[in-house]
Enzyme design. Structure first.
Site: not given
Ligand code: MSP
Length: 652
Positions: A20, A23, A128, A131, A146, A149, A296, A299
């Site tokens: 999304h 990412h 959790c 997490c 949590c 989540h 934030k 959906k």
């Molecule tokens: N797998 C772990 C990271 C392991 S690194 C050794 C993880 N994955 S994640 O897919 O859930 O999230 C990856 C990154 O996306 C995190 O840094 C998280 O903060 C970021 N984001 C997820 N949603 C976000 C927003 N809405 N805004 C900005 N970044 C956020 O955590």
């Protein structure tokens, strides 16, 4: 600071769904930082990838009726394709199910175990799965849900292996305080308090009876590594393993881009593991949340920005807003409309317009050949522009060294605004019409300066907008300048390719239509719930007949002042950053400085006219008007509204 190497990583993303906007934001940031240092002549390495083990992935595969390996293989391909669509580049696409990574984690576990930093123990706590961690009481609500989540935790009692975090905490606290783990001030404080309140050690294994989807411990075949102990070493796998990292110049200058939700893992546990391994601790670039319409993304609110939405809008519009509105570390609020507005202001009307006017005039008045500077005829204004532009590359470098990308972009767009003003005052078309030797010398100087500014902007912002800035540079005869010399070239302001026959290029940034304001879900519901009578009244209201309609044209909204600062060089202005709910973040230059201090404004709710056309001022763009009135003491004061008022709500 001069660096010779830089290694920039994203978090490795959970292979449990599609990417999304959050990412995409993290990956774009990694790409921009990496490209920027590349343009300063550093050797760069970039890593992104997928976190493929753990209960969460196993759970998700089960619900889809797939084997975990099949799920992660499919998702890795999908993510790579999406990253490819955005033209993100990386040297390593890490997958934690790869053989190289399994080998490295096994080595990490063995070394930490041999050091005496791993022991067996029993623990009971609230777990959790989201997490993949036992939570502390601060991380749960009163119902043991949590906070991140919003799902119930499970009370678990498990015999697990533990890693001795406590042993390393004093050293880690020292490093944090010295700004060696994170340099962003608010996260230094956050991390110190996390470290000081952290109790116990880190559980680093899960019994195979609970999940077998992980890397087996080399010293106990009945346990697999806990997903974070498996995931964090991926950054070292990307360098070739522990031994390679010990010698690698890339490891010494590693930067991990991470979201603030995973700060504890990267700011406490990872440094503890690295200290145990005898490796240096990388620097963190922590990002805030990407919000949509002040909330934030979720959906149920219907405000999720998908990669497809971004793609449709264009990578440049997304990047300009995401990295222009706030420095990484702060939350960024984006809406479809605000991204288009910013794109139009900065890219289409800003650099795009300056480029197209300059190139067209050079074509017309100089047969398409870049004019030379005539130094004897320089004006004060030209010397001033040259001075600002000559300082820009270094200022952008300084901003990047602190991950202040928004500050860097702000400086660049201010230079464009200054140059626009200069062109408007010089009226080159009139100089051409006058056709005297003096006016033609002036004309050459105006277009040479404008070209030099564009060249500086092209080199310093190519990390953000690689395709368009390279095109611009090509048009100006810099197509063969290696991008690794971009900043070096940019620091020579007068170094334009005099006499070069311009390469014709299409308009860099086409203006986009701003959609009419999108209804929020609650506004939609309100209309759906109206009686036919109410609807009729509303229709009458919108028929363009009476003065109330005129009033309705002015959009006045409640806004929160997030930041206020004095505008350098102005005795009257304050620069405000305000948040206006759905309308996103705005910059307002308000002439209220003599009546109020910035501190008195921050965190206060005020009223803003939001639909005034943005005004380009000497000190930047003002995107709205702060409403104010005479106070009893005959001073002008902003109209403050009570905290109860909802941010973004429109005065009616
Ligand atoms: N797998 C772990 C990271 C392991 S690194 C050794 C993880 N994955 S994640 O897919 O859930 O999230 C990856 C990154 O996306 C995190 O840094 C998280 O903060 C970021 N984001 C997820 N949603 C976000 C927003 N809405 N805004 C900005 N970044 C956020 O955590």
């Amino acid at each position: 600071m001069k660096k010779s190497h830089v290694y920039v990583t994203t978090p490795i993303f959970y292979a449990s769904g599609n990417p999304h906007a959050g990412h995409i934001y993290a990956t774009a940031l990694m790409n921009i930082i990496c490209a920027h240092y590349g343009h300063r002549g550093c050797e760069t390495r970039a890593l992104t990838g997928m976190d493929e083990h753990g209960e969460k992935i196993e759970e998700s595969a089960k619900s889809l009726g797939k084997k975990p390996q099949q799920l992660v293989d499919d998702l890795a391909e999908q993510w790579k394709q999406i990253f490819g669509k955005f033209e993100f580049s990386y040297d390593v696409f890490m997958r934690t199910t790869s053989e190289a990574h399994k080998k490295n984690v096994t080595e990490v576990l063995r070394r930490c175990h041999d050091n005496g930093d791993i022991y067996f123990g029993e623990h009971e706590g609230h777990y959790c799965v989201g997490c993949e961690a036992f939570l502390t009481s601060k991380e749960m609500d009163d119902h043991k849900k949590c906070l991140i989540h919003q799902r119930p935790t499970e009370l678990r009692r498990e015999g697990n292996y533990y890693f001795k975090v406590q042993k390393y905490l004093p050293k880690i606290i020292e490093l944090i305080r010295q700004g060696k783990i994170v340099s962003q001030r608010r996260y230094i404080n956050e991390l110190v308090s996390m470290a000081e309140s952290f109790e116990g050690d880190l559980s680093i294994s899960r019994p195979k009876s609970r999940t077998s989807w992980g890397i087996e411990l080399p010293f106990d075949k009945d346990h697999v590594a806990y997903v974070w102990f498996d995931a964090l070493p991926n950054y070292v796998t990307g360098i070739g393993g522990v031994e390679a990292a010990e010698k690698s110049p890339f490891w010494k200058s590693a930067v991990h881009v991470i979201g603030r939700d995973i700060l504890k893992f990267h700011g406490l546990f990872w440094p503890a593991m690295l200290l145990s391994l005898g490796l240096e601790v990388p620097e963190l670039c922590v990002t805030g949340w990407l919000l949509s319409g002040g909330h934030k993304m979720s959906k149920s609110l219907g405000n999720v920005i998908t990669p497809d939405d971004i793609f449709e809008l264009g990578r440049d519009a997304f990047i300009n807003s995401a990295f222009r509105l706030a420095n990484p570390g702060e939350d960024v609020d984006l809406t479809h409309k605000s991204m288009i507005e910013r794109y139009n202001a900065d890219l289409a009307n800003g650099v795009g317009n300056l480029a197209s006017r300059t190139l067209t005039m050079i074509e017309k008045y100089f047969d398409g050949r870049l004019p030379s500077f005539e130094r004897d005829a320089f004006t004060d204004e030209e010397l001033e522009i040259a001075q600002i532009a000559a300082k820009l590359p270094n200022a952008v470098e300084v901003a990047f060294d602190q991950f202040k990308l928004a500050d860097a972009l702000q400086l660049v767009w201010e230079l464009i605004a200054r140059t626009d003003k200069y062109i408007a005052s010089q009226k080159p078309w009139e100089l051409a019409k006058a056709n005297t030797s003096e006016s033609l010398t002036r004309l050459g100087n105006v277009l040479a300066h404008s070209t030099a500014v564009l060249r500086t902007v092209g080199f310093t912002t190519a990390a953000f907008f690689p395709e368009k800035m390279r095109l611009l540079l090509k048009a100006l005869g810099e197509g063969n300048t290696p991008m690794s010399k971009a900043f070096e070239a940019a620091s020579d302001f007068y170094g334009i390719q005099v006499g070069f026959k311009l390469v014709t290029i299409p308009r860099l940034f086409q203006r986009m239509d701003v959609p009419s304001r999108k209804e929020t879900p609650s506004e939609k519901n309100k209309v759906a719930q109206q009686t036919p009578e109410q609807k009729q009244v509303d229709t009458a209201k919108s028929s363009n007949t009476i003065t109330i309609e005129d009033f309705g044209k002015v959009e006045i909204c409640v806004a929160t002042v997030l930041n206020a600062e004095l505008v350098e060089g102005s005795t009257k202005l304050l620069r405000l950053k305000v948040s206006v709910g759905d309308l996103g973040l705005r910059q307002i230059l308000s002439g209220i400085r003599e009546w109020i201090t910035p501190e008195e404004l921050v965190n206060r709710k005020v009223l803003i006219v939001t639909n005034l056309a943005p005004r380009k001022m000497k000190f930047g763009i003002s995107e709205g008007m702060l409403l104010s009135a005479d106070s009893q003491s005959a001073e002008v004061k902003p109209v403050f509204v009570s905290d109860e008022m909802k941010e973004g709500s429109r005065l009616a």
